[in-house]
Enzyme design. Structure first.
Site, mmCIF file in Angstrom:
data_model
loop_
_atom_site.group_PDB
_atom_site.id
_atom_site.type_symbol
_atom_site.label_atom_id
_atom_site.label_comp_id
_atom_site.label_asym_id
_atom_site.label_seq_id
_atom_site.Cartn_x
_atom_site.Cartn_y
_atom_site.Cartn_z
ATOM 1 N N ARG A 111 0.812 -1.308 -0.008
ATOM 2 C CA ARG A 111 0.183 0.153 0.018
ATOM 3 C C ARG A 111 0.972 1.270 -0.196
ATOM 4 N NH1 ARG A 111 -1.885 0.880 4.408
ATOM 5 N NH2 ARG A 111 -0.870 -0.950 5.472
ATOM 6 N N LYS A 168 -8.798 -2.201 0.617
ATOM 7 C CA LYS A 168 -8.654 -1.478 1.794
ATOM 8 C C LYS A 168 -9.251 -0.083 2.000
ATOM 9 C CE LYS A 168 -6.262 -3.717 4.744
ATOM 10 N NZ LYS A 168 -7.091 -4.546 5.839
ATOM 11 N N HIS A 211 -10.288 -3.967 12.505
ATOM 12 C CA HIS A 211 -9.043 -4.711 11.605
ATOM 13 C C HIS A 211 -8.779 -6.233 12.323
ATOM 14 C CE1 HIS A 211 -4.876 -4.570 9.580
ATOM 15 N NE2 HIS A 211 -5.846 -5.610 9.037
ATOM 16 N N SER A 251 0.012 -6.581 10.438
ATOM 17 C CA SER A 251 0.522 -7.690 9.334
ATOM 18 C C SER A 251 1.764 -8.237 10.077
ATOM 19 C CB SER A 251 0.800 -6.872 8.330
ATOM 20 O OG SER A 251 1.412 -7.819 7.303
ATOM 21 N N LYS A 272 -2.818 -13.143 12.429
ATOM 22 C CA LYS A 272 -4.087 -12.741 12.433
ATOM 23 C C LYS A 272 -4.838 -14.158 11.475
ATOM 24 C CE LYS A 272 -5.051 -8.846 10.915
ATOM 25 N NZ LYS A 272 -5.418 -8.790 9.665
#
Length: 536
Positions: A61, A201, A220, A238, A242
Site C-alpha cells: 500500500r 482497503k 481490523h 500484519s 491474524k
C-alpha cells in the site's frame, strides 16, 4: 460504449461521468476474467491453475499517497493528524482527468457488497483497468446473486486506473500515485499503482467512517466461531498471525481481516481472504496453502519457477507476497459471514524485543489501552543500519484505515466489551529467550495451545501472577505448555538484560500513548505500564 455482462440497466458508468470508453465488461465470472487476464498478458497461469500477477514498483500500500476530501461534512469528523486532506476542487479536477484518461480504455466492472449484515452493507461498484484486478476484488468482496444485479445501486464507487499518473501541482497529490477518497459522495479514485490491496482497503476505510455513527464497531481483525457458538475476534497488525491463527480446523472461519460488531453480533466485511504467502508451507498452514493450488485464486508478486510452480520462500520481488481467494475455498468457512457477539477478544502482537509473555489476561481498561496502542515490532535487518528491533504502534491495529479519531473506536469497543462480557487476552507471537537475533520465535504449538485454552474457557481457571512491568495477569502454568516460557524473564540468559529491555519497551509504550491521554478517562490512563511502575 460497448457493454457486456450483467448489470442494472438504469445504473451505468455514465452515472459517475464515464463517456467514451472502449468495451465495458460488467460482472464477468471467474473463468471469463481469468481468460481476459491471460489474453491481455496481465498475468500468467501457475502449474496448479491459479493466476499469478506482479505489481511493479508498488508491492504494498502507498499509505502516504492516500487522501480524504475535506469538506463541510468531513471537516469535524476526520482525524486529520492521521489523514492527508485534498480539497474538493483538486478532487474534482482529478476525477475529470481520470475520466478523460479512461476514454478508449476497455474496463471491467464488478458490482459487489462490503458487509455481510444487510442492515450495514455497503453496495460497491469497482471499475478497473486490469482484468486481474477485477478477479481480485471479486474474490475479496461479497458477490450478490445474479438476480440481485438487476436492482443493484452502488453507494460507493471505486475507479482504479493504474496507468493514470497524478500531477501533484494540478491535483494536490503528494506524488504520481493517488488514493483519493470522497466520503461525502461515495467515490474513491486510485491511480499510479497496480497494487490490488488498495481497492479492498478503500472499502474498509469507507466503512470505518460510516459505521461508528450507527453504533457499529469496525475492526481490523479476523474472526471465527466454535462448535458451541462461541465467537472470537483476533486483532493484529500484519505479521502477527491474524490470518494463520484464525484458520483453525476445529472452528468455523468468519473472515480473516475486516469485521463489524453491531447490535446482532459480528459480521464479515468481505467475501474472501488476502493472505500473506511468504514462506507459506502445507505443513504449517494447510488450509491457506491449499487455496494456492486452485483455479480462481490470484497470487500477487509470487515468484514461479520454470515450470510455473510457486516458490513461496522467494522474496526477491517483495516480502509482501499474497494470495487472494474467495472464502468458500476454506473448508470450514462460514456461509453467512455472521456470528454472535464475541466471548473472547484476542489482541495479537509480535514482540521482537522478547519482553511480553505468550499470553496475558487484560482488564477492559487494559484492553482499551492496548487497542489504542496497537503495538507490534519490526525485526532488525529489514533496513540498512537497523541493528535492533523497532517498535511499531498502529492505533486500533490499523491506523492507516481509520478516518475518525482512535478514541471513537476505542470507546465503542470498550462499551461493547462491557455490554457483552467478552474476555480479553494479549497474545505475543514474537520472540522468547531474548530479542530478535538472540532469542527464538514463540513456538506456534505453544501459541495454539494457549489460544485453545483461552477460547474453551479452561484458561480462566489457571493461577495467575501480576506482570511486574505491564500489570496484566499472566498464567503461571498451562497444561501442554512449558512453564518456563510463561515467564519471559526466566527464558533470558541474563535477568538484568531482560529488565533493561523491559524498561525500554515500557518507556516506548508510555511515550506513544501520550497523544491519547487527554482523550481518555483516568481508568484508561492508569492502565499504562509506566504509571503503574511509578505508583509502586
Amino acid at each position: 460504449m460497448n457493454e457486456l455482462g450483467v448489470r442494472n440497466p438504469s445504473v451505468g458508468l455514465e452515472s459517475v461521468g464515464f463517456a467514451k470508453t472502449g468495451t465495458v465488461r460488467y460482472n464477468f465470472q471467474e473463468s471469463e476474467l481469468f481468460n481476459e487476464a491471460l489474453r491481455r498478458n496481465e498475468a500468467v497461469k501457475t502449474a496448479h491453475g491459479a493466476l499469478c500477477a506482479t505489481t511493479g514498483q508498488h508491492t504494498g500500500r502507498s499509505a502516504k499517497d492516500k487522501c480524504v476530501v475535506r469538506d463541510a461534512n468531513t471537516a469535524d469528523h476526520i482525524w486529520w493528524d492521521n489523514n492527508r486532506e485534498i480539497s474538493p476542487e483538486h478532487f474534482e479536477v482529478l476525477r475529470k482527468d481520470m475520466l478523460a484518461h479512461a476514454e478508449g480504455l476497455d474496463l471491467y466492472v464488478q458490482d459487489l457488497v462490503g458487509g455481510a449484515d444487510p442492515d450495514n452493507a455497503l453496495p460497491t461498484r469497482v471499475v478497473t483497468e486490469l482484468a486481474w484486478h477485477s478477479l481480485f476484488i471479486r474474490n475479496l468482496l461479497i458477490r450478490p446473486r445474479e438476480e440481485e444485479l438487476a436492482t443493484f445501486a452502488p453507494k460507493l464507487t471505486i475507479i482504479d486506473l493504474p496507468s493514470f499518473k497524478a500531477d501533484p501541482t494540478r491535483h494536490g497529490t503528494r506524488s504520481e500515485t493517488v488514493i483519493a477518497c470522497d466520503l461525502t459522495n461515495g467515490l474513491v479514485l486510485i491511480g499510479g499503482t497496480s497494487y490490488a490491496g488498495e481497492m479492498k482497503k478503500s472499502v474498509f476505510t469507507v466503512l470505518n467512517y460510516l459505521l461508528p455513527e450507527k453504533g457499529v464497531m469496525p475492526m481490523h481483525c479476523s474472526a471465527n466461531v466454535g462448535p458451541d457458538g462461541d465467537t472470537a475476534v483476533f486483532f493484529g497488525l500484519s505479521g502477527t498471525g491474524k490470518t494463520t491463527l484464525s484458520a483453525d480446523p476445529h472452528r468455523t472461519l468468519i473472515g480473516d481481516d475486516e469485521h463489524g460488531w453491531g447490535a446482532d453480533g459480528v459480521f464479515n466485511f468481505e467475501g474472501g481472504c488476502y493472505a500473506k504467502t511468504i514462506r507459506l508451507s502445507a505443513e504449517a498452514e494447510p488450509e491457506i496453502f491449499a487455496t494456492t493450488q486452485r483455479f480462481g485464486t490470484v497470487l500477487e508478486n509470487v515468484v514461479l519457477d520454470a515450470n510455473g510452480v510457486p516458490n513461496f520462500d522467494d522474496a526477491s520481488l517483495t516480502e509482501n507476497t499474497r494470495c487472494a481467494y474467495p472464502l468458500h475455498f476454506i473448508p470450514n468457512a462460514s456461509e453467512t459471514g455472521r456470528a454472535d457477539h464475541p466471548t473472547t477478544i484476542i489482541m495479537l502482537t509480535a514482540d521482537a524485543f522478547g519482553v511480553l509473555p505468550p499470553i496475558a489476561c487484560l482488564t477492559p481498561e487494559q484492553a482499551m489501552y492496548h487497542f489504542l496502542s496497537g503495538y507490534t515490532a519490526k525485526v532488525a535487518g529489514t533496513e540498512k543500519g537497523v541493528t535492533e528491533p523497532e517498535a511499531t504502534f498502529s492505533t486500533c491495529f490499523g491506523a492507516p484505515f481509520m478516518p475518525r479519531h482512535p478514541t471513537e473506536y476505542g470507546n465503542l469497543l470498550k462499551a461493547l466489551i462491557a455490554k457483552h462480557g467478552a474476555r480479553c487476552w494479549l497474545v505475543n507471537t514474537g520472540w522468547t529467550g531474548g530479542a530478535y537475533g538472540e532469542g527464538r520465535r514463540m513456538p506456534i504449538k505453544a501459541t495454539r495451545t494457549l489460544l485453545a485454552a483461552a477460547l474453551d474457557g479452561s484458561l480462566n481457571n489457571a493461577i495467575f501472577r501480576k506482570d511486574d512491568n505491564f500489570g496484566f495477569q499472566v498464567p503461571v502454568s498451562v497444561p501442554g505448555v512449558d512453564t518456563k516460557i510463561l515467564d519471559p524473564r526466566s527464558t533470558w540468559a541474563s535477568g538484568a538484560a531482560y529488565d533493561a529491555q523491559a524498561r525500554k519497551l515500557v518507556d516506548m509504550f508510555v511515550r506513544n500513548f501520550a497523544k491519547f491521554e487527554s482523550h481518555v478517562d483516568g481508568n484508561i490512563r492508569d492502565a499504562a505500564p509506566g504509571m503503574r511502575i511509578a505508583a509502586e
